[in-house]
Motif scaffolding. Structure first.
Motif: not given
Lengths: 308, 325
Positions: B127, B135-136, B139-140, B142-144, B212, B216
């Protein structure tokens, strides 16, 4: 999870999810700010695609004089190598790309759910055969097979196969249902042993009724989340195929095939490369975030901030 | 374990057989088979055509043809002849494999070099801004779309950014070497940079997230607490004790993802004119060169099966708690 599921058990048929639960899901979904923002963006993009007729430019009207124009007041996003308005092409292309994504995802979910539910519910040799079939599909190198099949279909002497939109939807759907099938099978295996299923069976409900009315409504959440992942995959796959020339065929625009000529003109017209790809990226990212939000929304035990 | 390996290998065979039959059927169904050119040629007599058909075995029953093809393909290494180039397909593919392997291995090295430290740091500071950025980015990533990332990299590093000393582009836009120049390692590496970045970007983000979350879990283990209690540096705890165990599941995942990296290479090779197997496949698809397509698909299917098996066995080797029954 148990309580929520058991509570809504007496509800049958169409209204499987009562209002109260939907509201709960929405409340938890709404706490995921990026997911809500993504939903807004996605709805906005769909609206922009549907608003295509409002654009004065015809997406297919060629005007060689105006070719490769930079973005301006006249052509907001510039023009392509044939002088066609890029915004108009992106809007109409968006209709195609988004419907291919949505419809092929639906197809994936239908095939995957049917196969997974049948395997999980009946077990035994049926399950065995279906799962070996799934394994076989999983060994297909998907991208290569997609290209091979679309190359082949274009050559067959059936004019209806020339409708590349339908072909692409079916081919993507037919090659990506395996993960859904495995997921649904796993869920059904657990659910079929639950008391409410045994009760339904004792009351003489048919297999179809038990599966469709009792088991599948309880799988809806994970299937939806899986659907969002699949939708992102489908949009990217369609654009990739079209980019390579084996997806949606010109003159029909799709975000992928607009990019096809982008590399060739990248010196003079970088906007041709930037805008269509950015839209694909944005849609895939939005759908992935919505899936993440749905996952939160459907998980009643989740406490945000304590995740991971 | 040897029996388990054997059983898994045997299970894979029928699947590959089904796939090979499907591929064989596809190539059979394709218009413009090996005789198409001869049939169109008015100078070829019916008699010559019949002789040709006889020589190629096309008048035999379909299952005999399939059997022969399969034996040739799997055992004799004879993958047929390219329709377009009239050359053995096996030669054409073997020529292209080194380029693809180079690209794929470079991408793997980059993935690990970036994802492992990123994942470990994110796990040690959950965090934090670093964790949120990661994290952002995941997502990017995975999507590009890989091919678009390639285009954008060309735009930025070939067209927009210039070397301040020479005014030349910062990185080349394609190929494996500068035209006309001597081949040397430095030049090759220079050409390798952009394709490698395009190919690995999505996975870097994904693997660092994966690492990550397994870190954890492990950071809650007793042996990590013991390590800290006996006064080990945080660095030693993180990298020596925790990361080593967190890497286990990642290893299997790498093995399972390898075939997907090969299809990513299909796009990357295409954008960067990288003379590998993916580029060969694309050219063959455009020219409807079915024997080449068939062989490349088959090789990739074998790769997938082999790496699934490899991942299974590797996991058992690395983690003694895993039992095969």
């Amino acid at each position: 999870m148990t309580d929520a599921v058991l509570e809504r058990e007496p509800v049958q048929g169409g209204a499987a999810v009562p209002e109260g639960m939907l509201r709960q899901v929405w409340r938890r979904f709404a706490r995921h700010r990026l997911a809500v923002a993504s939903l807004v963006i996605l709805v906005g993009l769909i609206g922009a695609a549907l608003a295509a007729p409002l654009n004065p430019y015809d997406p297919n009207a060629q005007a060689p004089v105006d070719k490769l124009q930079a973005p301006s007041a006249e052509h907001w996003l510039g023009t392509d190598s044939r002088g066609r308005d890029l915004l108009a092409r992106l809007q109409y292309g968006g209709q195609i790309s988004l419907s291919v994504g949505l419809l092929s995802t639906l197809l994936t979910l239908v095939i995957g759910t049917a196969i997974g539910a049948a395997g999980g519910y009946y077990g035994g040799w049926i399950d065995n055969v279906l799962m070996r079939f799934t394994d076989a599909f999983l060994t297909f190198p998907t991208t290569f097979v997609l290209i091979l099949i679309s190359a082949l279909l274009r050559e067959l002497p059936y004019p209806q196969l020339k409708n590349s939109v339908l072909v692409v939807i079916i081919v993507i759907g037919a090659l990506s249902w395996m993960y859904t099938a495995r997921l649904v099978r796993g869920l059904v295996l657990v659910l079929r042993e639950r008391d409410f299923v045994i009760a339904a069976r004792a009351l003489g409900a048919s297999d179809a009724r038990i599966i469709l009315g009792h088991i599948l409504p309880n799988c809806l959440g994970p299937i939806l989340v899986n659907g969002t992942l699949q939708m992102a995959f489908a949009v990217i796959t369609e654009s990739g195929l079209s980019y390579l020339g084996f997806g949606i065929q010109p003159p029909t625009a799709s975000w992928g095939n607009i990019l096809e000529e982008a590399q060739q003109h990248i010196f003079r017209a970088p906007w041709l490369a930037i805008f269509p790809g950015a839209l694909i990226f944005l849609v895939a990212m939005a759908v992935n975030y919505i899936g993440d939000g749905l996952r939160d929304g459907l998980d009643p035990y989740l406490v945000r901030g304590a995740k991971g | 374990m040897p029996t388990y390996a054997l059983r898994r290998t045997l299970q894979a065979i029928p699947i590959l057989l089904i796939l090979s039959a499907v591929l064989f059927a596809i190539v059979k169904a394709a218009p413009g088979g090996p005789l198409a050119a001869a049939e169109r040629n008015p100078n070829v007599t019916a008699e010559q055509l019949a002789r040709l058909r006889d020589r190629l075995g096309l008048d035999q029953p379909i299952y005999v043809q399939y059997g022969k093809w399969l034996v040739n393909f799997a055992l004799a290494g004879d993958w047929g002849e390219s329709i377009k180039f009239r050359r053995p397909v096996s030669d054409m593919i073997l020529e292209r494999l080194p380029a693809t392997f180079l690209l794929v291995s470079a991408a793997f090295v980059l993935m690990l070099a970036l994802a492992v430290p990123a994942g470990v740091i994110a796990a040690s500071r959950p965090y934090s801004w670093f964790d949120h950025t990661l994290t952002t980015l995941s997502f990017a990533g995975q999507s590009v779309p890989t091919f678009w990332l390639g285009l954008i990299l060309i735009l930025i590093f070939y067209i927009w950014l210039k070397n301040p000393f020479t005014g030349e582009p910062l990185f080349p836009a394609g190929g494996m070497g500068t035209l006309g120049a001597d081949r040397n390692l430095l030049d090759l590496l220079w050409h390798l940079v952009l394709p490698t970045v395009a190919l690995s970007a999505g996975y870097v983000a994904w693997y660092s997230r994966f690492l990550r979350s397994s870190m954890r879990d492990i950071l809650n283990e007793d042996y990590v607490r013991t390590g800290r209690a006996k006064g080990l540096s945080e660095r030693a705890v993180l990298f020596k004790h925790a990361a080593r165990n967190a890497l286990l599941p990642l290893v299997t995942m790498l093995a399972l993802d390898l075939p997907a990296v090969f299809s990513g290479a299909l796009f990357v090779e295409n954008i960067f004119s990288w003379p590998g197997m993916g580029r060969l496949f694309w050219d063959a698809a455009r020219g409807r060169d079915y024997p080449v397509l068939q062989a490349v698909v088959m090789i990739n299917a074998v790769l997938i099966v082999a790496f699934n098996l490899f991942a299974d066995l590797l996991y058992g080797l690395l983690d003694p708690r895993v039992r095969y029954d």
